[in-house]
Design an enzyme around this catalytic site. Structure first.
Site, PDB file in Angstrom:
ATOM      1  N   GLY A   1      42.911  37.797  64.107  1.00 23.04           N
ATOM      2  CA  GLY A   1      41.626  37.341  63.609  1.00 23.04           C
ATOM      3  C   GLY A   1      41.019  36.367  64.588  1.00 23.04           C
ATOM      4  O   GLY A   1      41.459  36.266  65.731  1.00 23.04           O
TER       5      GLY A   1
ATOM      6  N   GLU B   1      51.381  41.118  75.846  1.00 23.40           N
ATOM      7  CA  GLU B   1      51.724  41.939  74.679  1.00 23.40           C
ATOM      8  C   GLU B   1      53.196  42.306  74.749  1.00 23.40           C
ATOM      9  O   GLU B   1      53.677  42.765  75.786  1.00 23.40           O
ATOM     10  CB  GLU B   1      50.898  43.238  74.656  1.00 23.40           C
TER      11      GLU B   1
ATOM     12  N   SER C   1      48.734  35.779  67.579  1.00 27.31           N
ATOM     13  CA  SER C   1      47.388  35.715  68.154  1.00 27.31           C
ATOM     14  C   SER C   1      46.692  34.402  67.756  1.00 27.31           C
ATOM     15  O   SER C   1      47.120  33.326  68.187  1.00 27.31           O
ATOM     16  CB  SER C   1      46.583  36.943  67.740  1.00 27.31           C
ATOM     17  N   ALA C   2      45.658  34.449  66.915  1.00 30.60           N
ATOM     18  CA  ALA C   2      44.974  33.229  66.478  1.00 30.60           C
ATOM     19  C   ALA C   2      45.953  32.248  65.840  1.00 30.60           C
ATOM     20  O   ALA C   2      45.850  31.034  66.032  1.00 30.60           O
ATOM     21  CB  ALA C   2      43.865  33.573  65.492  1.00 30.60           C
TER      22      ALA C   2
ATOM     23  N   HIS D   1      47.948  37.518  74.290  1.00 29.43           N
ATOM     24  CA  HIS D   1      47.351  38.731  74.881  1.00 29.43           C
ATOM     25  C   HIS D   1      47.089  38.531  76.378  1.00 29.43           C
ATOM     26  O   HIS D   1      46.088  39.023  76.902  1.00 29.43           O
ATOM     27  CB  HIS D   1      46.027  39.103  74.202  1.00 29.43           C
TER      28      HIS D   1
END
Lengths: 195, 195
Positions: A46, A152, A79-80, A116
């Protein structure tokens, strides 16, 4: 997928009964929570700005820090969720779609992460900065010494005073004023916690 | 390069004697200004957050808007310089390396631009959001109706009430609540100015 689920279960422990999922990073929180519940193995990210702003707006940032650092509650971020666990969100790749009251984040670790992480593509016609150039620009502005570029397929496991790189890809460590260093999966990165 | 220089000269006009270059987006402003002076045709960008913060810190944001919109002084922006010319920097690709007092920008046009727009790469292993997904997230948060995705090789020329797409590549227009639309080089995009 199965392997990732195994890792998640091992991380939270056999005896865990409940996991608090923070769905702030996506607009439709109910749908996001349902996805997370249905398919625990595909934890999405997100938007980092939205997630951080909601953590501030709901006044839970300090409480999460306290619960993790003082009570030892496990924290997992993707991620976030990784960005907000570090010193600041200043090395996110996301668009600043909302304005949080600060870029300072939960600060569970004394460094930043760039999730990422991608290497420069020599064949690309893209004229924007490479990810490495962007991280160099960050180092021009801040005292936070380290940014870990996680490609990744890799993850960082932090337990007490130890940190190790797990997964299948190398990570690239950017230390202010020094050349970047590559680390293989399995590397001990505990040095990051004491800088 | 030559073609770009021609465009730049035509934009500022034959009789122009001086161009104000705003070097705030890079850390070493003197070196950046020298590069811009030496090689006017390779106008770089820099970091959008740094540029906007410096515009606020030096209290020139309102003055630039006034000079452009009221006195008709031509404004040219590349990358970060494009982002700060629009409604907000919320559709920049840059990392938030410094914290500006707001994301609202100079507002020379009533829409946002995403420079260096890239199409999704179906072969990529990258798990982060695509550029289009990021712009969709922006539309979930704001009332600004349009975001123009400018690919490498295209530029938007705005003169009074007209806007046209120049260059060699198509642009992708994202309007809130509608499917994206592709525009060929040479397209009239004046509709953007009245939304």
């Amino acid at each position: 997928m199965k392997r990732r689920l195994l890792l998640v279960c091992r991380f939270f422990g056999r005896d865990v009964k409940r996991v608090l999922f923070v769905p702030y990073a996506l607009h439709d929180r109910d749908a996001y929570t349902k996805t997370a519940r249905d398919k625990f193995s595909t934890l999405g990210g997100g938007n980092t700005f939205r997630l951080l702003k909601s953590l501030y707006d709901n006044e839970v940032l300090t409480e999460i820090r306290r619960r993790v650092l003082e009570d030892g509650v496990p924290y997992m971020g993707s991620s976030a969720g990784t960005n907000v666990a570090t010193v600041s969100i200043s090395t996110t790749n996301d668009m600043p779609i909302v304005y949080p009251p600060a870029f300072a984040a939960i600060g569970l670790v004394p460094f930043n992460i760039n999730p990422h992480y991608v290497d420069p593509d020599p064949g690309s016609r893209h004229m924007g900065e490479t990810r490495e150039q962007r991280i160099t620009q960050y180092h021009e502005e801040t005292d936070t010494p380290c940014v870990l570029g996680l490609r990744e397929g890799s993850l960082l496991l932090v337990e007490g005073n130890t940190a190790s790189l797990l997964g299948t890809t190398k990570a690239r460590l950017f230390t202010r004023g020094k050349p970047p260093v590559e680390y293989d999966p399995g590397s001990d990165l505990s040095c990051l916690l004491t800088r």
